[in-house]
Motif scaffolding. Structure first.
Motif, mmCIF file in Angstrom:
data_model
loop_
_atom_site.group_PDB
_atom_site.id
_atom_site.type_symbol
_atom_site.label_atom_id
_atom_site.label_comp_id
_atom_site.label_asym_id
_atom_site.label_seq_id
_atom_site.Cartn_x
_atom_site.Cartn_y
_atom_site.Cartn_z
ATOM 1 N N GLY A 173 4.493 10.401 0.593
ATOM 2 C CA GLY A 173 5.283 10.328 -0.626
ATOM 3 C C GLY A 173 6.621 11.027 -0.514
ATOM 4 O O GLY A 173 7.634 10.542 -1.026
ATOM 5 N N TRP A 174 6.659 12.161 0.187
ATOM 6 C CA TRP A 174 7.919 12.892 0.326
ATOM 7 C C TRP A 174 8.938 12.081 1.117
ATOM 8 O O TRP A 174 10.147 12.135 0.837
ATOM 9 C CB TRP A 174 7.690 14.246 1.000
ATOM 10 C CG TRP A 174 7.193 14.167 2.424
ATOM 11 C CD1 TRP A 174 5.912 14.244 2.859
ATOM 12 C CD2 TRP A 174 7.997 13.976 3.607
ATOM 13 N NE1 TRP A 174 5.843 14.104 4.221
ATOM 14 C CE2 TRP A 174 7.098 13.952 4.710
ATOM 15 C CE3 TRP A 174 9.356 13.834 3.834
ATOM 16 C CZ2 TRP A 174 7.551 13.779 6.023
ATOM 17 C CZ3 TRP A 174 9.815 13.656 5.143
ATOM 18 C CH2 TRP A 174 8.911 13.635 6.224
ATOM 19 N N PHE A 175 8.441 11.318 2.108
ATOM 20 C CA PHE A 175 9.351 10.503 2.914
ATOM 21 C C PHE A 175 9.972 9.406 2.060
ATOM 22 O O PHE A 175 11.177 9.160 2.121
ATOM 23 C CB PHE A 175 8.590 9.888 4.090
ATOM 24 C CG PHE A 175 9.444 9.020 4.978
ATOM 25 C CD1 PHE A 175 10.167 9.560 6.025
ATOM 26 C CD2 PHE A 175 9.541 7.646 4.745
ATOM 27 C CE1 PHE A 175 10.972 8.761 6.826
ATOM 28 C CE2 PHE A 175 10.340 6.841 5.539
ATOM 29 C CZ PHE A 175 11.060 7.403 6.586
ATOM 30 N N ARG A 176 9.146 8.736 1.263
ATOM 31 C CA ARG A 176 9.635 7.674 0.387
ATOM 32 C C ARG A 176 10.668 8.218 -0.584
ATOM 33 O O ARG A 176 11.735 7.612 -0.768
ATOM 34 C CB ARG A 176 8.470 7.048 -0.375
ATOM 35 C CG ARG A 176 8.854 5.902 -1.300
ATOM 36 C CD ARG A 176 7.638 5.387 -2.054
ATOM 37 N NE ARG A 176 7.906 4.171 -2.790
ATOM 38 C CZ ARG A 176 8.451 4.139 -4.003
ATOM 39 N NH1 ARG A 176 8.791 5.282 -4.601
ATOM 40 N NH2 ARG A 176 8.658 2.987 -4.608
ATOM 41 N N ALA A 177 10.387 9.349 -1.208
ATOM 42 C CA ALA A 177 11.316 9.919 -2.176
ATOM 43 C C ALA A 177 12.639 10.305 -1.516
ATOM 44 O O ALA A 177 13.724 10.044 -2.068
ATOM 45 C CB ALA A 177 10.685 11.145 -2.840
ATOM 46 N N ALA A 178 12.556 10.911 -0.337
ATOM 47 C CA ALA A 178 13.781 11.317 0.364
ATOM 48 C C ALA A 178 14.600 10.111 0.793
ATOM 49 O O ALA A 178 15.829 10.087 0.635
ATOM 50 C CB ALA A 178 13.414 12.176 1.580
ATOM 51 N N ILE A 208 14.272 -13.098 6.092
ATOM 52 C CA ILE A 208 14.697 -11.892 5.377
ATOM 53 C C ILE A 208 14.052 -10.669 6.013
ATOM 54 O O ILE A 208 12.856 -10.666 6.312
ATOM 55 C CB ILE A 208 14.283 -11.945 3.888
ATOM 56 C CG1 ILE A 208 14.923 -13.140 3.177
ATOM 57 C CG2 ILE A 208 14.647 -10.636 3.174
ATOM 58 C CD1 ILE A 208 14.362 -13.391 1.778
ATOM 59 N N VAL A 209 14.837 -9.626 6.219
ATOM 60 C CA VAL A 209 14.281 -8.320 6.553
ATOM 61 C C VAL A 209 15.007 -7.305 5.684
ATOM 62 O O VAL A 209 16.229 -7.366 5.522
ATOM 63 C CB VAL A 209 14.421 -7.979 8.056
ATOM 64 C CG1 VAL A 209 15.879 -7.830 8.482
ATOM 65 C CG2 VAL A 209 13.652 -6.708 8.390
ATOM 66 N N ASP A 210 14.230 -6.409 5.071
ATOM 67 C CA ASP A 210 14.829 -5.412 4.176
ATOM 68 C C ASP A 210 13.842 -4.274 3.979
ATOM 69 O O ASP A 210 12.694 -4.350 4.435
ATOM 70 C CB ASP A 210 15.203 -6.038 2.831
ATOM 71 C CG ASP A 210 16.485 -5.440 2.259
ATOM 72 O OD1 ASP A 210 16.591 -4.195 2.246
ATOM 73 O OD2 ASP A 210 17.377 -6.203 1.827
ATOM 74 N N PHE A 211 14.301 -3.255 3.302
ATOM 75 C CA PHE A 211 13.439 -2.103 3.060
ATOM 76 C C PHE A 211 12.206 -2.506 2.261
ATOM 77 O O PHE A 211 12.296 -3.247 1.289
ATOM 78 C CB PHE A 211 14.201 -1.019 2.299
ATOM 79 C CG PHE A 211 15.296 -0.370 3.082
ATOM 80 C CD1 PHE A 211 15.001 0.530 4.093
ATOM 81 C CD2 PHE A 211 16.632 -0.669 2.815
ATOM 82 C CE1 PHE A 211 16.017 1.134 4.830
ATOM 83 C CE2 PHE A 211 17.649 -0.069 3.543
ATOM 84 C CZ PHE A 211 17.345 0.827 4.556
ATOM 85 N N GLY A 212 11.052 -1.999 2.695
ATOM 86 C CA GLY A 212 9.837 -2.173 1.936
ATOM 87 C C GLY A 212 9.649 -1.036 0.956
ATOM 88 O O GLY A 212 10.609 -0.335 0.604
ATOM 89 N N GLN A 213 8.414 -0.824 0.543
ATOM 90 C CA GLN A 213 8.119 0.235 -0.425
ATOM 91 C C GLN A 213 7.394 1.412 0.233
ATOM 92 O O GLN A 213 6.794 2.235 -0.457
ATOM 93 C CB GLN A 213 7.292 -0.344 -1.566
ATOM 94 C CG GLN A 213 8.054 -1.336 -2.428
ATOM 95 C CD GLN A 213 9.212 -0.681 -3.170
ATOM 96 O OE1 GLN A 213 9.009 0.208 -3.986
ATOM 97 N NE2 GLN A 213 10.430 -1.129 -2.883
ATOM 98 N N GLN A 214 7.455 1.482 1.571
ATOM 99 C CA GLN A 214 6.883 2.616 2.309
ATOM 100 C C GLN A 214 5.408 2.818 1.960
ATOM 101 O O GLN A 214 4.950 3.944 1.744
ATOM 102 C CB GLN A 214 7.674 3.897 2.003
ATOM 103 C CG GLN A 214 9.155 3.720 1.822
ATOM 104 C CD GLN A 214 9.843 3.127 3.039
ATOM 105 O OE1 GLN A 214 9.659 3.632 4.140
ATOM 106 N NE2 GLN A 214 10.622 2.093 2.860
ATOM 107 N N GLU A 215 4.665 1.699 1.903
ATOM 108 C CA GLU A 215 3.286 1.726 1.415
ATOM 109 C C GLU A 215 2.384 2.734 2.122
ATOM 110 O O GLU A 215 1.519 3.350 1.491
ATOM 111 C CB GLU A 215 2.654 0.335 1.535
ATOM 112 C CG GLU A 215 3.332 -0.727 0.702
ATOM 113 C CD GLU A 215 4.379 -1.502 1.481
ATOM 114 O OE1 GLU A 215 4.415 -2.734 1.340
ATOM 115 O OE2 GLU A 215 5.147 -0.870 2.238
#
Length: 219
Positions: free
Chosen positions: A163-168, A152-159
């Motif tokens: 924060g602005w990158f994750r939200a965008a 499996i490969v998929d989006f993580g939680q941008q750990e």
């Protein structure tokens, strides 16, 4: 309309036009796909299934990388499969790569491909688009051969991302009905435990993506 039929109609609507430019645009942010393909290592003469094969891009790349194996793909969107079938034919891989329409959460390998088990199954950026994604993981491991593995490969939680990158990113993905699964690792661990398997997890690009592998061992 059944739930699966509703999701199929939604995906057909999303990709009816996008399927023509999908591979050109997605290559910039669907990170880790080629790494997954390189790590498949199917046995000679083995069978590999991609769940959510889309345009066939990954199947073609995997078939070229591993010429001794046979490849199969399922997708709920018939629109995407139109592109996949055409691409497979252009690549001259029609004898080694086959695709069929099916729901990732409940499918019959024998009815689709005359195969009961797969040596490798992979899900590349598809769980984040499947409403009942936990069921898709459980269904995949159910169809593994004795020493098979699910990749499996998929989006993580941008750990480790700002924060602005994750939200965008999450806001933009939501426009395409994509939702990164915060509980992906936990769900994969449960599926591995159910079959007495082993889970390994790698976080890629500062948590931008997660790479998971479930190895099945006979009991």
């Amino acid at each position: 309309m059944m739930a699966g039929e509703g999701h199929a109609a939604l995906m057909d609507g999303v990709y009816r036009g996008q399927r023509h430019i999908y591979d050109l645009t997605r290559k910039y942010y669907l990170l880790g796909r080629d790494r997954l393909i390189d790590e498949l290592m199917p046995p000679a003469g083995g069978h590999v299934l991609e769940v959510g094969c889309g345009t066939g891009r990954n199947l073609i790349a995997a078939a070229r990388c591993w010429p001794g194996a046979h490849f199969h793909g399922i997708d709920i969107s018939e629109e995407m499969l139109k592109t996949a079938r055409a691409a497979i034919a252009r690549a001259g891989l029609g004898r080694r790569v086959s695709v069929a329409q099916a729901d990732a959460t409940c499918f019959d390998p024998h009815g689709l491909f005359r195969i009961d088990r797969f040596d490798r199954i992979f899900q590349s950026y598809t769980l984040s688009m499947i409403p009942e994604w936990q069921d898709a993981i459980r269904e995949a491991v159910r169809h593994l051969s004795a020493y098979g593995s699910l990749h499996i490969v998929d989006f993580g939680q941008q750990e480790e991302m700002p924060g602005w990158f994750r939200a965008a990113l999450f806001g933009w993905l939501a426009r395409f009905h994509v939702a990164p699964r915060a509980l992906l690792v936990e769900a994969a661990r449960e599926a591995a435990n159910d079959i007495g398997g082993r889970l390994s997890v790698t976080r890629l690009h500062r948590g931008y993506a997660w790479s998971l592998r479930i190895d099945r061992h006979p009991r």
